[in-house]
Design a protein around this motif. Structure first.
Motif, PDB file in Angstrom:
ATOM      1  N   UNK A  18       1.307  44.465 -36.599  1.00 45.41           N
ATOM      2  CA  UNK A  18       0.443  43.555 -35.844  1.00 45.41           C
ATOM      3  C   UNK A  18       0.781  43.636 -34.349  1.00 45.41           C
ATOM      4  N   UNK A  19       0.415  44.741 -33.714  1.00 40.38           N
ATOM      5  CA  UNK A  19       0.770  44.915 -32.302  1.00 40.38           C
ATOM      6  C   UNK A  19       0.207  43.820 -31.397  1.00 40.38           C
ATOM      7  N   UNK A  20      -0.835  43.138 -31.830  1.00 40.00           N
ATOM      8  CA  UNK A  20      -1.385  42.053 -31.017  1.00 40.00           C
ATOM      9  C   UNK A  20      -0.402  40.881 -30.883  1.00 40.00           C
ATOM     10  N   UNK A  21       0.617  40.846 -31.707  1.00 39.17           N
ATOM     11  CA  UNK A  21       1.636  39.799 -31.640  1.00 39.17           C
ATOM     12  C   UNK A  21       2.837  40.207 -30.779  1.00 39.17           C
ATOM     13  N   UNK A  22       2.775  41.356 -30.145  1.00 38.10           N
ATOM     14  CA  UNK A  22       3.938  41.910 -29.459  1.00 38.10           C
ATOM     15  C   UNK A  22       4.183  41.344 -28.066  1.00 38.10           C
ATOM     16  N   UNK A  23       3.214  40.683 -27.484  1.00 40.28           N
ATOM     17  CA  UNK A  23       3.376  40.204 -26.118  1.00 40.28           C
ATOM     18  C   UNK A  23       4.217  38.930 -26.092  1.00 40.28           C
ATOM     19  N   UNK A  24       5.241  38.935 -25.246  1.00 38.62           N
ATOM     20  CA  UNK A  24       6.085  37.759 -25.048  1.00 38.62           C
ATOM     21  C   UNK A  24       6.082  37.431 -23.563  1.00 38.62           C
ATOM     22  N   UNK A  25       5.842  36.188 -23.233  1.00 40.42           N
ATOM     23  CA  UNK A  25       5.756  35.780 -21.836  1.00 40.42           C
ATOM     24  C   UNK A  25       6.956  34.903 -21.497  1.00 40.42           C
ATOM     25  N   UNK A  26       7.520  35.135 -20.320  1.00 43.59           N
ATOM     26  CA  UNK A  26       8.668  34.369 -19.859  1.00 43.59           C
ATOM     27  C   UNK A  26       8.313  33.729 -18.524  1.00 43.59           C
ATOM     28  N   UNK A  27       8.880  32.554 -18.256  1.00 46.13           N
ATOM     29  CA  UNK A  27       8.526  31.825 -17.042  1.00 46.13           C
ATOM     30  C   UNK A  27       9.769  31.154 -16.457  1.00 46.13           C
ATOM     31  N   UNK A  28       9.854  31.188 -15.151  1.00 46.36           N
ATOM     32  CA  UNK A  28      10.887  30.452 -14.430  1.00 46.36           C
ATOM     33  C   UNK A  28      10.212  29.756 -13.253  1.00 46.36           C
ATOM     34  N   UNK A  29      10.834  28.691 -12.768  1.00 46.22           N
ATOM     35  CA  UNK A  29      10.376  28.077 -11.528  1.00 46.22           C
ATOM     36  C   UNK A  29      11.605  27.731 -10.705  1.00 46.22           C
ATOM     37  N   UNK A  30      11.455  27.843  -9.404  1.00 44.47           N
ATOM     38  CA  UNK A  30      12.581  27.638  -8.503  1.00 44.47           C
ATOM     39  C   UNK A  30      12.177  26.670  -7.405  1.00 44.47           C
ATOM     40  N   UNK A  31      13.147  25.858  -6.968  1.00 52.19           N
ATOM     41  CA  UNK A  31      12.878  24.958  -5.857  1.00 52.19           C
ATOM     42  C   UNK A  31      14.136  24.813  -5.019  1.00 52.19           C
ATOM     43  N   UNK A  32      13.928  24.483  -3.771  1.00 47.75           N
ATOM     44  CA  UNK A  32      15.046  24.335  -2.854  1.00 47.75           C
ATOM     45  C   UNK A  32      15.808  23.048  -3.075  1.00 47.75           C
ATOM     46  N   UNK A  33      17.112  23.124  -2.871  1.00 48.98           N
ATOM     47  CA  UNK A  33      17.971  21.946  -2.926  1.00 48.98           C
ATOM     48  C   UNK A  33      18.357  21.558  -1.502  1.00 48.98           C
ATOM     49  N   UNK A  34      19.061  22.465  -0.832  1.00 52.34           N
ATOM     50  CA  UNK A  34      19.467  22.247   0.552  1.00 52.34           C
ATOM     51  C   UNK A  34      19.823  23.608   1.132  1.00 52.34           C
ATOM     52  N   UNK A  35      19.250  23.931   2.276  1.00 51.10           N
ATOM     53  CA  UNK A  35      19.519  25.236   2.880  1.00 51.10           C
ATOM     54  C   UNK A  35      19.059  26.360   1.971  1.00 51.10           C
ATOM     55  N   UNK A  36      19.951  27.284   1.660  1.00 51.24           N
ATOM     56  CA  UNK A  36      19.618  28.416   0.786  1.00 51.24           C
ATOM     57  C   UNK A  36      19.916  28.121  -0.685  1.00 51.24           C
ATOM     58  N   UNK A  37      20.484  26.968  -0.973  1.00 50.44           N
ATOM     59  CA  UNK A  37      20.804  26.560  -2.341  1.00 50.44           C
ATOM     60  C   UNK A  37      19.500  26.281  -3.106  1.00 50.44           C
ATOM     61  N   UNK A  38      19.347  26.921  -4.257  1.00 47.67           N
ATOM     62  CA  UNK A  38      18.136  26.811  -5.075  1.00 47.67           C
ATOM     63  C   UNK A  38      18.505  26.325  -6.471  1.00 47.67           C
ATOM     64  N   UNK A  39      17.550  25.714  -7.130  1.00 47.44           N
ATOM     65  CA  UNK A  39      17.698  25.348  -8.539  1.00 47.44           C
ATOM     66  C   UNK A  39      16.557  26.001  -9.308  1.00 47.44           C
TER      67      UNK A  39
END
Length: 164
Positions: A18-39
């Motif tokens: 079932x190759x139609x089931x082969x797609x996997x999606x990954x997601x991240x989100x990033x935001x600033x904390x202070x200066x160059x520090x990110x979460x």
């Protein structure tokens, strides 16, 4: 049967059937904390990213290129684990140590034609394994052909970033 062999072969069969089931999606989100520090949010996990003081950060976490090396090292280890079991090659443990170099002139736009990414990445894969050298070479060939992060670093990937 080795620990992950059944998972590997069962998943392989499903994806072949079932190759139609082969797609996997990954997601991240990033935001600033202070200066160059990110979460960064990854599923239910939070990662801290920062730069060392020499690059303007506060050293609250690894920087993005260190995370890229970590992603490659751990993807290699996971791919070794799964493929070793699937191939019936005995491996008790595998570890990867990597080092990479970038030319900061590319990042800071201090010279024309200098790319901001890695100039090179080198590493070593270490095994706790009774397998023969030939078996480990065969395993390495399989891993290098199927490791997603290695593929990402070796081959261009379409990336679209838009302004909002």
């Amino acid at each position: 049967m080795p620990r992950y062999a059944e998972l590997f072969h069962d998943t392989q069969k499903v994806l072949r059937d079932a190759p139609e089931q082969a797609s996997a999606r990954f997601r991240v989100s990033s935001r600033g904390k202070e200066g160059l520090h990110r979460e960064v949010q990854v599923r239910d996990f939070s990662l801290t990213v920062d730069e060392p003081p020499a690059l303007g950060g506060t050293d609250k976490g690894p920087n993005p290129v260190e995370y890229a090396l970590a992603a490659l090292a751990t993807c290699q280890e996971i791919t070794y684990r799964l493929h070793a079991d699937a191939m019936g090659i005995p491996v008790n443990e595998v570890s990867v140590t990597l080092e990479g170099e970038i030319d900061l002139r590319g990042f800071f736009d201090a010279a024309d034609g200098v790319r901001p990414g890695f100039l090179w990445i080198e590493g070593e894969v270490s095994f706790d394994s009774p397998a023969s050298r030939d078996e480990l070479v065969k395993l390495k060939e399989a891993v290098d052909a199927h490791c997603p992060v290695l593929d990402l670093l070796r081959n261009p990937t379409p990336v679209r970033l838009t302004l909002r």
